[in-house]
Design a protein around this motif. Structure first.
Motif, PDB file in Angstrom:
ATOM      1  N   GLY A 499       0.792  -1.215   0.000  1.00 30.51           N
ATOM      2  CA  GLY A 499       0.000   0.000   0.000  1.00 30.51           C
ATOM      3  C   GLY A 499       0.828   1.270   0.000  1.00 30.51           C
ATOM      4  O   GLY A 499       2.034   1.277  -0.240  1.00 30.51           O
ATOM      5  N   LEU A 500       0.143   2.346   0.298  1.00 29.34           N
ATOM      6  CA  LEU A 500       0.709   3.693   0.213  1.00 29.34           C
ATOM      7  C   LEU A 500       1.754   3.915   1.305  1.00 29.34           C
ATOM      8  O   LEU A 500       1.561   3.519   2.456  1.00 29.34           O
ATOM      9  N   LYS A 501       2.867   4.546   0.940  1.00 32.36           N
ATOM     10  CA  LYS A 501       3.858   4.925   1.943  1.00 32.36           C
ATOM     11  C   LYS A 501       4.244   6.408   1.860  1.00 32.36           C
ATOM     12  O   LYS A 501       4.870   6.926   2.774  1.00 32.36           O
ATOM     13  N   HIS A 502       3.878   7.077   0.760  1.00 35.39           N
ATOM     14  CA  HIS A 502       4.165   8.506   0.623  1.00 35.39           C
ATOM     15  C   HIS A 502       2.954   9.322   1.067  1.00 35.39           C
ATOM     16  O   HIS A 502       1.807   8.927   0.854  1.00 35.39           O
ATOM     17  N   ARG A 503       3.231  10.465   1.657  1.00 31.21           N
ATOM     18  CA  ARG A 503       2.160  11.347   2.133  1.00 31.21           C
ATOM     19  C   ARG A 503       1.625  12.164   0.961  1.00 31.21           C
ATOM     20  O   ARG A 503       2.243  13.153   0.540  1.00 31.21           O
ATOM     21  N   LEU A 504       0.483  11.731   0.448  1.00 30.34           N
ATOM     22  CA  LEU A 504      -0.107  12.373  -0.730  1.00 30.34           C
ATOM     23  C   LEU A 504      -1.147  13.405  -0.321  1.00 30.34           C
ATOM     24  O   LEU A 504      -1.637  13.415   0.803  1.00 30.34           O
ATOM     25  N   GLU A 505      -1.482  14.250  -1.296  1.00 33.49           N
ATOM     26  CA  GLU A 505      -2.477  15.288  -1.078  1.00 33.49           C
ATOM     27  C   GLU A 505      -3.316  15.456  -2.339  1.00 33.49           C
ATOM     28  O   GLU A 505      -2.772  15.561  -3.442  1.00 33.49           O
ATOM     29  N   VAL A 506      -4.626  15.454  -2.176  1.00 32.33           N
ATOM     30  CA  VAL A 506      -5.540  15.831  -3.250  1.00 32.33           C
ATOM     31  C   VAL A 506      -5.807  17.327  -3.087  1.00 32.33           C
ATOM     32  O   VAL A 506      -6.210  17.787  -2.016  1.00 32.33           O
TER      33      VAL A 506
END
Length: 659
Positions: A499-506
């Motif tokens: 799964g996700l490990k980077h801090r993303l932003e919409v």
């Protein structure tokens, strides 16, 4: 006194300072390994390594350290002698011009006669060698300024730079993986291997024409993990020195001209205030980066003064400490735009030795500095509410379903549409997908998977990822170790399923509606996230389309995976991976009610994100997972883009479903 500016004076040096007896050393080393020396590359032999990487390790050799001695007390220098050293350097240059019947230009804002205007059609971007052809590396011939660079040319240059960096990163990652676990191979840094290989094939950009000012195809804020990559793209041509310049012997007017500087805090007298920099000249340091001699007005220092005299701008690249980078120095290098040198003087540094100082002022009207964006992203990682907290709609639209939260940010209007959908961290497949694939057979490895592993064989006798989880080569499909495998959860062949490990932003964008970016620096070849939705068969898709629901068709995504790990430009007879293969995909993703962060990624024909199909929880080749990987180093807060396989004029920046 400066002969070109009689009003400019230089402070006196205190008595008792020893006179420099040795040639000043280069900029302080910010790497933990000596730099390479390139031999004659015309008759470079090729040797095939385990990953078919054509590279002879013998020509990637370390430079020998020059012996260093100290001559403290060898003599004294007074203010008059300091001024004479400064004046003599220019007098000799002026005499050369007079002897050559050249007119001396006294206008400090005039264009130097060393610069040749070159149109976009004349640049060496348009003269790339055919795939696999070895070309001779020629010395720098002239200093040029790019002219008539319109929007189509800018896009072309950007694509050339992007592809060049992709080849560099592909070779570097492959070279790094080649050494993992092989203790019989002489250790040479992977970035040096990649740059040497590309140099031998004539793939370095801007070698025949050294560009002054902005480099077409390189944007402010672009991040580079290694200094050698700066050389590959022509942004900074010196592997070690902090000042890059064209020497007088190669300049049309016989004077050296500086083109770029790296600001990395290597000198104790440097002052960096962002838009204004007090930059110390080079030279006079020992191998421990201590100032032990006076600097001389020669080489890069003289080139900086000449650039100031002619009003020529220089590119500024900052070396910034960044946690989690694979760089051996712990730094990344970010391009911060163009500066003018507005003042030059000779001063006594903190160490008591004479140092040349240059005041650089950032030119107005440029994009925000990349180093400032890195700082803003760092603050946001520590406190997501530190900037415009009223515009933060949600700290995590996944509501805890992802390993890290996904921020929703809107400082344009009051739209909060992403909150209206149910978040789906993984694609939902019909039950028959698992039943028809039969009993999934996994490997029986009790420890780390190695050669002979069943999943290793399924992937074409190759592991798809490096030990650090970077994609080595794009393939039609990748088989990861899954629930039926005996290997541990930290197996190198389990990357996307975690799964996700980077801090993303919409975030809300005026250009693309909704977009996606990261608060972290994402390295080329790194996994980002899965593109999720409810999987529908063709028959179900036809029904849902009539109902007006939004569908994504995986078979329409462009095959950008063929570009990642493509060695056709450096390896004769390179054959791209064709196994394991999958049949044409005939399903869709319904994202009308359930979706994840990937659904908001914008479309682009020159994307920085690509699709790689992966199987891990079932063996049905008709229904792979749609995994997204970075095609290049993506700086924090830079918008992601994905090629949806449609023409640019068919979309207004992104798919309709995302609006």
């Amino acid at each position: 006194m400066n002969p070109h500016n009689p009003n400019q004076t230089f402070p006196s040096a205190p008595p008792g300072i020893p006179f420099p007896m040795l040639t000043p050393k280069q900029e302080p080393r910010d790497e933990t390994i000596q730099e390479i020396q390139y031999p004659n590359l015309e008759n470079l032999p090729n040797q095939n390594l385990n990953l078919n990487l054509s590279l002879n390790l013998d020509f990637v050799s370390q430079a020998l350290e020059q012996p260093t001695t100290t001559t403290a007390g060898a003599g004294t220098v007074d203010a008059a002698r300091m001024a004479e050293i400064f004046r003599r350097s220019f007098t000799e240059g002026l005499q050369r011009q007079i002897q050559n019947n050249d007119a001396v230009d006294e206008n400090p804002n005039a264009n130097a006669r060393a610069i040749v205007p070159v149109s976009a059609s004349e640049s060496n971007y348009n003269n790339a060698p055919p795939a696999g052809e070895v070309v001779n590396v020629r010395k720098h011939k002239e200093l040029v300024r790019m002219t008539d660079v319109g929007l189509p040319d800018q896009r072309q240059f950007r694509d050339v730079v992007r592809r060049t960096r992709m080849v560099y990163d592909s070779v570097r990652v492959l070279a790094m993986a080649e050494e993992e676990g092989n203790f019989n191979v002489r250790r040479v840094r992977s970035d040096l291997k990649a740059s040497a290989t590309m140099r031998s094939r004539g793939l370095w950009l801007n070698r025949d024409k050294r560009i002054v000012g902005a480099i077409p195809g390189i944007c402010i804020g672009d991040v580079f993990l290694y200094r050698m990559e700066l050389c590959v793209v022509g942004l900074h041509g010196q592997p070690q020195a902090g000042i890059d310049y064209l020497p007088g012997s190669m300049s049309s007017n016989g004077e050296p001209i500086a083109t770029s500087v790296i600001v990395s805090g290597g000198y104790e007298d440097d002052v960096d205030e962002g838009d204004v920099i007090i930059y110390s000249g080079h030279g006079g340091q020992d191998k421990n980066s201590r100032q032990v001699f006076h600097q001389k007005l020669e080489g890069g220092n003289l080139a900086m003064e000449r650039s100031m005299h002619y009003g020529i701008e220089v590119r500024v690249i900052r070396g910034v400490r960044y946690e989690g980078t694979s760089s051996t120095s712990g730094k990344v290098y970010v391009y911060d735009g163009l500066y003018r040198i507005i003042e030059c003087w000779f001063d006594v540094g903190k160490s008591g030795f004479g140092v040349f100082k240059f005041k650089l002022w950032r030119i107005d009207g440029q994009a925000k500095m990349g180093s400032l964006i890195l700082k803003e992203a760092f603050l946001l990682r520590r406190d997501p509410l530190c900037y415009k907290p009223m515009c933060v709609i949600s700290l995590d639209i996944s509501k805890g379903m992802e390993r890290v939260g996904i921020r929703l940010f809107n400082d344009i209007d009051r739209c909060n549409d992403p909150m209206c959908f149910e978040y789906l961290p993984r694609a939902t497949f019909p039950h028959f997908v698992f039943h028809e694939s039969g009993n999934a057979t996994g490997c029986q490895c009790e420890g780390f998977c190695g050669e002979g592993c069943f999943c290793f064989i399924k992937n074409g006798n190759d592991f798809p990822y490096s030990q650090s989880g970077l994609l080595l080569k794009g393939k039609p499909v990748i088989f990861e170790c899954g629930p039926s495998c005996s290997c541990p959860p930290h197996c190198r062949n389990r990357v996307t399923q975690k799964g996700l490990k980077h801090r993303l932003e919409v975030f809300r964008s005026r250009e693309t509606g909704w977009g996606v970016r990261s608060l972290d620096l994402i390295q080329a070849g790194a996994f980002i996230c899965e593109y999720t939705g409810v999987v529908l068969t063709r028959e179900q898709s036809e029904i849902m389309t009539m109902s007006g629901d939004s569908l994504i068709y995986p078979n329409r995504f462009s095959n950008r995976w063929t570009e990642w790990g493509n060695l056709s430009l450096i390896q004769d007879g390179y054959v791209p991976p064709s196994y394991p293969s999958i049949p044409p995909l005939d399903f869709s993703l319904d994202v009308s009610r359930m979706r994840n962060v990937a659904c908001y990624i914008s479309h682009s024909s020159t994307p920085n994100v690509m699709v790689q199909f992966v199987l891990y929880d079932h063996n049905n080749l008709m229904f792979p997972h749609i995994m997204l990987f970075a095609m290049e180093n993506i700086p924090p807060l830079r918008e992601f883009s994905l090629d949806y396989g449609v023409a640019d004029d068919e979309l207004t920046g992104k798919l309709v479903i995302c609006n």
